[in-house]
Write a protein that holds these residues in place. Structure first.
Motif, PDB file in Angstrom:
ATOM      1  N   ARG A   1     -44.425  40.610  32.847  1.00  0.00           N
ATOM      2  CA  ARG A   1     -44.793  40.184  34.207  1.00  0.00           C
ATOM      3  C   ARG A   1     -46.306  40.267  34.389  1.00  0.00           C
ATOM      4  N   PRO A   2     -46.977  39.162  34.566  1.00  0.00           N
ATOM      5  CA  PRO A   2     -48.423  39.239  34.774  1.00  0.00           C
ATOM      6  C   PRO A   2     -48.775  39.665  36.208  1.00  0.00           C
ATOM      7  N   LEU A   3     -49.815  40.457  36.314  1.00  0.00           N
ATOM      8  CA  LEU A   3     -50.466  40.773  37.595  1.00  0.00           C
ATOM      9  C   LEU A   3     -49.598  41.441  38.670  1.00  0.00           C
ATOM     10  N   ILE A   4     -48.435  41.967  38.303  1.00  0.00           N
ATOM     11  CA  ILE A   4     -47.628  42.652  39.333  1.00  0.00           C
ATOM     12  C   ILE A   4     -47.263  44.044  38.810  1.00  0.00           C
ATOM     13  N   THR A   5     -47.452  45.044  39.659  1.00  0.00           N
ATOM     14  CA  THR A   5     -46.903  46.361  39.310  1.00  0.00           C
ATOM     15  C   THR A   5     -45.902  46.732  40.395  1.00  0.00           C
ATOM     16  N   LEU A   6     -44.750  47.180  39.991  1.00  0.00           N
ATOM     17  CA  LEU A   6     -43.686  47.527  40.937  1.00  0.00           C
ATOM     18  C   LEU A   6     -43.495  49.033  40.993  1.00  0.00           C
ATOM     19  N   PRO A   7     -42.994  49.575  42.126  1.00  0.00           N
ATOM     20  CA  PRO A   7     -42.785  51.022  42.228  1.00  0.00           C
ATOM     21  C   PRO A   7     -41.834  51.560  41.145  1.00  0.00           C
ATOM     22  N   ILE A   8     -40.889  50.722  40.721  1.00  0.00           N
ATOM     23  CA  ILE A   8     -39.902  51.166  39.724  1.00  0.00           C
ATOM     24  C   ILE A   8     -40.497  51.261  38.310  1.00  0.00           C
ATOM     25  N   ASP A   9     -41.706  50.701  38.118  1.00  0.00           N
ATOM     26  CA  ASP A   9     -42.333  50.685  36.792  1.00  0.00           C
ATOM     27  C   ASP A   9     -42.406  52.068  36.147  1.00  0.00           C
ATOM     28  N   LYS A  10     -42.753  53.070  36.959  1.00  0.00           N
ATOM     29  CA  LYS A  10     -42.893  54.428  36.407  1.00  0.00           C
ATOM     30  C   LYS A  10     -41.585  54.936  35.831  1.00  0.00           C
ATOM     31  N   MET A  11     -40.484  54.707  36.571  1.00  0.00           N
ATOM     32  CA  MET A  11     -39.188  55.180  36.110  1.00  0.00           C
ATOM     33  C   MET A  11     -38.751  54.433  34.843  1.00  0.00           C
ATOM     34  N   VAL A  12     -39.028  53.131  34.813  1.00  0.00           N
ATOM     35  CA  VAL A  12     -38.689  52.333  33.623  1.00  0.00           C
ATOM     36  C   VAL A  12     -39.511  52.826  32.430  1.00  0.00           C
ATOM     37  N   SER A  13     -40.798  53.127  32.669  1.00  0.00           N
ATOM     38  CA  SER A  13     -41.670  53.634  31.598  1.00  0.00           C
ATOM     39  C   SER A  13     -41.186  54.977  31.078  1.00  0.00           C
ATOM     40  N   VAL A  14     -40.732  55.833  31.983  1.00  0.00           N
ATOM     41  CA  VAL A  14     -40.212  57.150  31.572  1.00  0.00           C
ATOM     42  C   VAL A  14     -39.027  56.952  30.634  1.00  0.00           C
ATOM     43  N   PHE A  15     -38.127  56.066  31.033  1.00  0.00           N
ATOM     44  CA  PHE A  15     -36.936  55.803  30.218  1.00  0.00           C
ATOM     45  C   PHE A  15     -37.348  55.278  28.846  1.00  0.00           C
ATOM     46  N   TYR A  16     -38.302  54.347  28.863  1.00  0.00           N
ATOM     47  CA  TYR A  16     -38.765  53.660  27.652  1.00  0.00           C
ATOM     48  C   TYR A  16     -39.486  54.638  26.711  1.00  0.00           C
ATOM     49  N   ALA A  17     -40.325  55.502  27.292  1.00  0.00           N
ATOM     50  CA  ALA A  17     -41.167  56.378  26.465  1.00  0.00           C
ATOM     51  C   ALA A  17     -40.506  57.703  26.095  1.00  0.00           C
ATOM     52  N   ILE A  18     -39.558  58.166  26.918  1.00  0.00           N
ATOM     53  CA  ILE A  18     -39.001  59.505  26.680  1.00  0.00           C
ATOM     54  C   ILE A  18     -37.508  59.487  26.377  1.00  0.00           C
ATOM     55  N   ALA A  19     -36.741  58.655  27.097  1.00  0.00           N
ATOM     56  CA  ALA A  19     -35.291  58.652  26.868  1.00  0.00           C
ATOM     57  C   ALA A  19     -34.913  57.913  25.581  1.00  0.00           C
ATOM     58  N   THR A  20     -35.553  56.754  25.324  1.00  0.00           N
ATOM     59  CA  THR A  20     -35.175  55.957  24.141  1.00  0.00           C
ATOM     60  C   THR A  20     -35.342  56.733  22.831  1.00  0.00           C
ATOM     61  N   PRO A  21     -36.514  57.394  22.594  1.00  0.00           N
ATOM     62  CA  PRO A  21     -36.648  58.135  21.337  1.00  0.00           C
ATOM     63  C   PRO A  21     -35.632  59.274  21.189  1.00  0.00           C
TER      64      PRO A  21
ATOM     65  N   ASP B   1     -52.056  53.072  30.404  1.00  0.00           N
ATOM     66  CA  ASP B   1     -51.607  51.818  29.809  1.00  0.00           C
ATOM     67  C   ASP B   1     -52.439  50.693  30.422  1.00  0.00           C
ATOM     68  N   LEU B   2     -52.403  49.546  29.791  1.00  0.00           N
ATOM     69  CA  LEU B   2     -53.284  48.472  30.250  1.00  0.00           C
ATOM     70  C   LEU B   2     -52.984  47.978  31.655  1.00  0.00           C
ATOM     71  N   GLN B   3     -51.702  47.847  31.999  1.00  0.00           N
ATOM     72  CA  GLN B   3     -51.382  47.311  33.335  1.00  0.00           C
ATOM     73  C   GLN B   3     -52.015  48.120  34.470  1.00  0.00           C
ATOM     74  N   PRO B   4     -51.781  49.455  34.547  1.00  0.00           N
ATOM     75  CA  PRO B   4     -52.416  50.216  35.634  1.00  0.00           C
ATOM     76  C   PRO B   4     -53.947  50.210  35.554  1.00  0.00           C
ATOM     77  N   LEU B   5     -54.496  50.167  34.314  1.00  0.00           N
ATOM     78  CA  LEU B   5     -55.959  50.158  34.163  1.00  0.00           C
ATOM     79  C   LEU B   5     -56.586  48.871  34.692  1.00  0.00           C
ATOM     80  N   LEU B   6     -55.886  47.752  34.513  1.00  0.00           N
ATOM     81  CA  LEU B   6     -56.414  46.456  34.964  1.00  0.00           C
ATOM     82  C   LEU B   6     -56.681  46.447  36.467  1.00  0.00           C
ATOM     83  N   LYS B   7     -55.885  47.230  37.206  1.00  0.00           N
ATOM     84  CA  LYS B   7     -56.056  47.270  38.666  1.00  0.00           C
ATOM     85  C   LYS B   7     -57.364  47.966  39.067  1.00  0.00           C
ATOM     86  N   LEU B   8     -57.904  48.805  38.149  1.00  0.00           N
ATOM     87  CA  LEU B   8     -59.130  49.568  38.470  1.00  0.00           C
ATOM     88  C   LEU B   8     -60.401  48.866  37.994  1.00  0.00           C
ATOM     89  N   ALA B   9     -60.271  47.865  37.151  1.00  0.00           N
ATOM     90  CA  ALA B   9     -61.463  47.235  36.553  1.00  0.00           C
ATOM     91  C   ALA B   9     -62.282  46.461  37.585  1.00  0.00           C
TER      92      ALA B   9
END
Length: 309
Positions: A258-278, A178-186
């Motif tokens: 949230r601009p420019l911040i990634t939090l440790p909980i992001d992964k768990m929120v993404s899992v819920f968003y991408a897998i639990a919601t559907p 996703d774009l947020q984690p990729l931005l940290k590597l650019a």
């Protein structure tokens, strides 16, 4: 693997590096993903085959279930397969494809939820003009506009992603691209691009959520003139829609505003968003909807009877 000062592949860290936990992730998410596909497939087929589910609400629900199954497919299979390997490699092209597909179907879901709210608004607030406003032709055009809007949104995301230069680290601390984690590597100052991501994805999530909230407030207000039975039926439908909206938009707003911040909980929120919601959408719509349940019984029990005869 580096060449021409660019990265041709990325290493995903996944949800965990612990091999025992990875086995559990494989089992749990495989079951959740198969249930998601089955639930959404049942709704899609039931609406297609049923004579009773011909109203615009079910026309839009058909596309919501389709978008759900596709949205889940953009991330879940990769997460499941990757949990079998210690080193999770994704090529640059696969990464860009995943970003495009996830944003396309995620945005499609947002637009279809708005169409469903609009349909309920017209049905409850303008019942006499409902069949004129929500005719088949208009519903078809609205769905096409949702596809076009999703395509514009995901194209904007992918254009931003393709502009990022990668010349050094290639480890993504996530289970998908996703774009947020990729931005940290650019290898560039990503402040402006990050603001563009927030103003694109974040704005779509937040504005859509506010629009939906207002529409449900208007619907609830107009229900005071209806009969007790009419109120009960309308409230039941709107409640299930609203539960889906909150479950979907909560994580979406949390991640993309949230601009420019990634939090440790992001992964768990993404899992819920991408897998639990559907997975939750078909459950909410079928368990709370007598018409869908009856149509499913008719179609699937009828088929079983025909086979037995």
């Amino acid at each position: 693997m580096m060449h021409n000062n660019s990265v041709t592949e990325f290493i995903l860290l996944g949800l965990t590096q612990d091999s025992e936990k990875q086995k559990a992730i494989f089992g749990v998410f495989l079951i959740l993903y198969l249930m998601t596909l089955l639930g959404n497939f049942l709704i899609v087929v039931t609406i297609k085959l049923s004579q009773t589910l011909g109203s615009p609400m079910y026309f839009f629900l058909f596309y919501l279930s389709f978008a759900d199954a596709c949205f889940s497919t953009t991330t879940a299979p990769r997460l499941i397969v990757d949990s079998l390997f210690q080193k999770k490699i994704i090529t640059y092209n696969e990464c860009m494809t995943q970003i495009f597909a996830a944003h396309f179907f995620g945005c499609m879901e947002i637009f279809v939820l708005i169409l469903m709210a609009f349909d309920r608004y017209v049905a409850i607030c303008k019942p006499l003009r409902y069949t004129t406003i929500m005719n088949q032709h208009i519903c078809g055009i609205l769905v096409i506009l949702a596809w076009v809007g999703s395509c514009i949104h995901s194209s904007a995301q992918i254009i931003l992603a393709l502009r990022l230069p990668f010349c050094g680290p290639n480890v993504i601390d996530h289970f998908s691209c996703d774009l947020q984690p990729l931005l940290k590597l650019a290898c560039m100052d990503t402040y402006v691009i990050n603001l563009l991501v927030v103003s694109n994805s974040g704005a779509i999530c937040t504005v859509s959520f506010i629009v939906l909230l207002i529409s449900y407030i208007v619907i609830l207000y107009s229900l005071r003139n209806h009969s007790a039975e009419g109120r009960r039926k309308a409230l039941s439908t709107c409640t299930s829609h609203f539960i889906v909206v909150v479950i979907f938009f909560g994580p979406c707003i949390f991640i993309y505003t949230r601009p420019l911040i990634t939090l440790p909980i992001d992964k768990m929120v993404s899992v819920f968003y991408a897998i639990a919601t559907p997975l939750l959408n078909p459950l909410i719509y079928t368990l709370r909807n007598a018409e869908v349940k009856n149509a499913m019984k008719k179609i699937w029990c009828g088929k079983a009877l025909i086979k037995n005869i």
